[in-house]
Design a protein around this motif. Sequence first.
Motif, PDB file in Angstrom:
ATOM      1  N   MET A  87       0.785  -1.187   0.000  1.00 25.47           N
ATOM      2  CA  MET A  87       0.000   0.000   0.000  1.00 25.47           C
ATOM      3  C   MET A  87       0.828   1.253   0.000  1.00 25.47           C
ATOM      4  O   MET A  87       0.281   2.301  -0.275  1.00 25.47           O
ATOM      5  N   LYS A  88       2.013   1.083   0.285  1.00 27.80           N
ATOM      6  CA  LYS A  88       2.867   2.246   0.327  1.00 27.80           C
ATOM      7  C   LYS A  88       3.049   2.836  -1.064  1.00 27.80           C
ATOM      8  O   LYS A  88       3.097   4.048  -1.194  1.00 27.80           O
ATOM      9  N   LEU A  89       3.057   2.005  -2.067  1.00 32.53           N
ATOM     10  CA  LEU A  89       3.237   2.516  -3.427  1.00 32.53           C
ATOM     11  C   LEU A  89       1.999   3.289  -3.888  1.00 32.53           C
ATOM     12  O   LEU A  89       2.106   4.372  -4.465  1.00 32.53           O
ATOM     13  N   SER A  90       0.843   2.727  -3.620  1.00 33.96           N
ATOM     14  CA  SER A  90      -0.386   3.418  -4.055  1.00 33.96           C
ATOM     15  C   SER A  90      -0.591   4.704  -3.265  1.00 33.96           C
ATOM     16  O   SER A  90      -1.100   5.685  -3.801  1.00 33.96           O
ATOM     17  N   ALA A  91      -0.224   4.761  -1.993  1.00 37.98           N
ATOM     18  CA  ALA A  91      -0.341   5.974  -1.201  1.00 37.98           C
ATOM     19  C   ALA A  91       0.624   7.029  -1.702  1.00 37.98           C
ATOM     20  O   ALA A  91       0.287   8.226  -1.760  1.00 37.98           O
TER      21      ALA A  91
ATOM     22  N   ALA B   4       0.016  12.688  -6.958  1.00 39.56           N
ATOM     23  CA  ALA B   4      -1.037  13.177  -7.864  1.00 39.56           C
ATOM     24  C   ALA B   4      -1.778  14.368  -7.259  1.00 39.56           C
ATOM     25  O   ALA B   4      -2.156  15.312  -7.973  1.00 39.56           O
ATOM     26  N   LEU B   5      -1.982  14.349  -5.943  1.00 41.02           N
ATOM     27  CA  LEU B   5      -2.688  15.450  -5.308  1.00 41.02           C
ATOM     28  C   LEU B   5      -1.804  16.675  -5.120  1.00 41.02           C
ATOM     29  O   LEU B   5      -2.285  17.803  -5.158  1.00 41.02           O
ATOM     30  N   ALA B   6      -0.545  16.468  -4.940  1.00 41.48           N
ATOM     31  CA  ALA B   6       0.363  17.580  -4.672  1.00 41.48           C
ATOM     32  C   ALA B   6       0.752  18.303  -5.961  1.00 41.48           C
ATOM     33  O   ALA B   6       0.916  19.526  -5.983  1.00 41.48           O
TER      34      ALA B   6
END
Length: 119
Positions: free
Chosen positions: A1-5, A11-13
Amino acid sequence: MKLSAAITLIALAAPVTGFAPPVVSRQGTVLQATNANPFGGKSLEFNEDNEDSAKNRVRLSDALNEADIDRRKAKDEADKRARAAEIKREELLAKIKHMEEMLNDTPASTVNDFMFKAG
């Protein structure tokens, strides 16, 4: 999950420019037209210095008098033509009347009476 987070955080930044229209800075354009008429050619606006309009100017009273004169001349010409036709018709009727009133026992001459006789 670290990769998707991590991908979601990136993407948000980061600003999303792939889906947004490009920002173009537009500077004000100055149109310098020598003729204010958008259709080109001579303008229909009144210009007192315009030579074409100056030569076509006539007083209203002068134009009306000229039109009266032209109308009177045309009427006189039409009357003359009508009178000429009437005179021609009257002459024809006079000839017909003369021929009808002529006596039947009036002697008629021959062409030989009017021809040159050499002798």
